[in-house]
Enzyme design. Structure first.
Site, PDB file in Angstrom:
ATOM      1  N   LYS A 105      -7.017   1.900  20.053  1.00  0.00           N
ATOM      2  CA  LYS A 105      -6.348   2.833  20.984  1.00  0.00           C
ATOM      3  C   LYS A 105      -5.572   2.110  22.069  1.00  0.00           C
ATOM      4  CE  LYS A 105     -10.875   2.375  21.788  1.00  0.00           C
ATOM      5  NZ  LYS A 105     -12.092   2.619  21.055  1.00  0.00           N
ATOM      6  N   GLU A 129      -6.435   7.559  13.270  1.00  0.00           N
ATOM      7  CA  GLU A 129      -7.382   8.642  13.593  1.00  0.00           C
ATOM      8  C   GLU A 129      -8.613   8.133  14.353  1.00  0.00           C
ATOM      9  OE1 GLU A 129      -7.099  12.289  12.575  1.00  0.00           O
ATOM     10  OE2 GLU A 129      -8.338  11.938  14.326  1.00  0.00           O
ATOM     11  N   VAL A 132      -9.109   7.818  18.472  1.00  0.00           N
ATOM     12  CA  VAL A 132      -9.417   8.893  19.430  1.00  0.00           C
ATOM     13  C   VAL A 132     -10.550   9.767  18.900  1.00  0.00           C
ATOM     14  CG1 VAL A 132      -8.511  10.847  20.743  1.00  0.00           C
ATOM     15  CG2 VAL A 132      -6.982   8.963  20.113  1.00  0.00           C
ATOM     16  N   GLY A 134     -13.653   9.094  17.953  1.00  0.00           N
ATOM     17  CA  GLY A 134     -14.561   8.614  16.896  1.00  0.00           C
ATOM     18  C   GLY A 134     -14.295   9.332  15.591  1.00  0.00           C
ATOM     19  N   GLY A 187     -24.439   0.470  20.874  1.00  0.00           N
ATOM     20  CA  GLY A 187     -23.162   0.156  20.205  1.00  0.00           C
ATOM     21  C   GLY A 187     -22.039   1.118  20.542  1.00  0.00           C
ATOM     22  N   ASP A 201     -10.424   3.412  28.686  1.00  0.00           N
ATOM     23  CA  ASP A 201     -10.519   3.817  27.277  1.00  0.00           C
ATOM     24  C   ASP A 201     -10.108   5.292  27.127  1.00  0.00           C
ATOM     25  OD1 ASP A 201     -11.809   3.336  24.453  1.00  0.00           O
ATOM     26  OD2 ASP A 201     -12.750   5.170  25.209  1.00  0.00           O
ATOM     27  N   LYS A 205      -6.745   7.107  25.184  1.00  0.00           N
ATOM     28  CA  LYS A 205      -6.866   8.195  24.207  1.00  0.00           C
ATOM     29  C   LYS A 205      -6.045   9.421  24.614  1.00  0.00           C
ATOM     30  CE  LYS A 205     -11.413   6.523  22.764  1.00  0.00           C
ATOM     31  NZ  LYS A 205     -12.861   6.584  23.019  1.00  0.00           N
ATOM     32  N   GLY A 302     -19.498   4.988  17.822  1.00  0.00           N
ATOM     33  CA  GLY A 302     -20.562   4.485  16.942  1.00  0.00           C
ATOM     34  C   GLY A 302     -20.016   4.095  15.585  1.00  0.00           C
TER      35      GLY A 302
HETATM   36  N1  HSE Z   1     -16.317   2.823  23.746  1.00  0.00           N
HETATM   37  C1  HSE Z   1     -15.821   4.019  23.144  1.00  0.00           C
HETATM   38  C2  HSE Z   1     -16.668   5.169  23.644  1.00  0.00           C
HETATM   39  C3  HSE Z   1     -15.924   3.902  21.655  1.00  0.00           C
HETATM   40  O1  HSE Z   1     -17.661   4.957  24.327  1.00  0.00           O
HETATM   41  O2  HSE Z   1     -16.310   6.312  23.367  1.00  0.00           O
HETATM   42  C4  HSE Z   1     -15.029   4.832  20.913  1.00  0.00           C
HETATM   43  O3  HSE Z   1     -13.699   4.682  21.224  1.00  0.00           O
END
Ligand code: HSE
Length: 436
Positions: A105, A129, A132, A134, A187, A201, A205, A302
């Site tokens: 992203k 895809e 954004v 997951g 994770g 982040d 997105k 994840g």
């Molecule tokens: N680090 C991001 C989150 C992972 O916590 O949503 C997915 O983009």
């Protein structure tokens, strides 16, 4: 049966997830695709760590050119993340005629235009895809299923780590730091968690979603971005008393040829569906002129959920490769020569409601002084909360305003915070009562 060869760049958490899908669902994929997919090469600097999976001999390599310059490979999956070397690898793969699937992203939000121009030049597909939400199929929904709609807003809870942290702080009264550590261990967090908790982040997105919804370039540097690090248990508790939850909300809106794209902690009424999106889950709420409102919800981070989105893109491209056609729809959902550059509304001009927590001494006339400063700037108070005094001097006064202009709020708070009765900077949280 046709075979399509795939190369993978980056054998980390998501890369391992992708490998597992190949292994577990090979037959299912063949039945859906009418061709076989082979993960022919995986390039990573580290090919010795045990990831709990066993690629066949010769698949793992430290030489990236065995993927991006390999004439046998049709599609390259980029899961390295970050700007470089991911960008150079993708551009080289595109120049070599490879189709691209990426979960990156940051790269797409900041350098998307360069990548899209290269993809146009070489006639290849770029799908993202997994960048954004997951596993939530939000990009294909905007680009394909809902593309007959004029969108007026796209609102999202787009960072699993932040949502996990805010949910635990809300439900269990836990502090910020241990909950962040837990999210990292599970994770969810990026390698550098500041991108998660500072809202970067999420901003990547929503910049992408706004571009896809409104058919415009979005200058990422201009997206107002505020993370969750300043959210306190006190604000969560007051929000609750007023019937709200605090979420890190990504907001994209379009009105009369102007867009708003911003990320900040936001109070939303507890009764809204978005307020019920908890833990690592993400959700995106769209408003389209024919669709009306709709919300997509699912795992936002994840290994498995993100691998699911990567594989969906891969199979879509493989179908085209198998059918002998190139790209069949525009990468950003609008024809490349039809993408606008709509002006982004400055934060000073946004109009919304505000939660203000003023920390002040408890003595007669304090409230009058504060409300006078708000009144001077046309800010009207909707409701007020003053809990019982617990400490000798400092007391919070919590105010909910009616809709006000951000510039007026900023000016009023400068004056309020300069008063000698005010003991620390006033806390401001924007409130979203109208989802459009
Ligand atoms: N680090 C991001 C989150 C992972 O916590 O949503 C997915 O983009």
């Amino acid at each position: 049966m046709n075979n399509i060869n795939v190369g993978l760049l980056g054998f980390g958490t998501i890369g391992t997830g992708v490998f597992r899908v190949f292994e577990k669902n090979a037959q299912l994929i063949e039945r859906r695709l009418g061709a076989s997919l082979t993960l022919a090469r995986i390039a990573d600097l580290d090919i010795t760590t045990d990831r709990g999976v066993t690629p066949a001999a010769g698949v793992l390599t430290t030489d990236v050119d065995e993927v991006i310059s390999n004439p046998e490979i049709d599609v390259v999956i980029e899961l390295i993340g970050g700007y470089e070397p991911a960008k150079s690898f993708i551009l080289k793969a595109i120049a070599n005629g490879k189709h691209i699937v990426t979960a990156n992203k940051a790269l797409m939000a900041v350098h998307g235009e360069e990548i899209l121009a290269a993809a146009e030049q070489y006639g290849v597909e770029v799908m993202f895809e997994a960048a954004v939400g997951g596993g939530i199929p939000i990009i294909s929904a905007i680009k394909e299923n809902l593309c007959a709609n004029q969108f007026s807003s796209v609102l999202g809870i787009l960072n699993g780590t932040c949502n996990f942290i805010l949910t635990k702080m809300t439900d269990e009264g836990e502090d910020f730091a241990p909950v962040l550590k837990e999210a990292q261990e599970l994770g969810y967090a990026e390698a550098d968690p500041t991108f998660d908790i500072e809202g970067v982040d999420t901003a990547h997105k929503i910049a992408l979603l706004s571009a896809l919804c409104f058919g415009t370039r979005v200058d990422f540097e201009q997206v107002y971005t505020e993370g969750v690090t300043k959210i306190s248990a006190l604000d969560i508790q007051f929000a609750r008393q007023m019937g709200y939850k605090i979420k890190l909300l990504a907001i994209g809106k379009q009105d009369e040829g102007q867009i708003e794209v911003r990320v900040h902690p936001t109070m939303i009424p507890e009764s809204y569906q978005l307020a019920e999106v908890d833990g690592v889950f993400n959700a995106v709420r769209l408003s389209g002129d024919f669709l009306g409102p709709a919300m997509l919800y699912g795992s936002g981070a994840g290994m498995d959920a993100t691998a699911s989105a990567v594989m969906g893109d891969l199979i879509a491209i493989a179908r085209n490769v198998a059918a002998g056609v190139g790209r069949t729809s525009p990468i950003m959902g609008y024809c490349a020569d039809q993408i606008d550059t709509l002006p982004l509304k400055p934060m000073s001009e946004i109009v919304t409601q505000y939660y203000l927590r003023v920390t002040t001494v408890d003595r007669p006339g304090v409230l009058a002084q504060i409300s006078a400063r708000l009144g001077d700037h046309n800010i009207s108070i909707q409701s007020m909360l003053q809990p019982e005094r617990h400490e000798a001097d400092a007391v919070p006064i919590v105010l909910m305003t009616h809709e006000a202009c951000e510039a007026d709020i900023v000016k009023a708070l400068e004056e309020i915070d300069a008063l000698d009765i005010v003991q620390e900077p006033t806390r401001l949280i924007r409130v979203e009562n109208d989802l459009g």
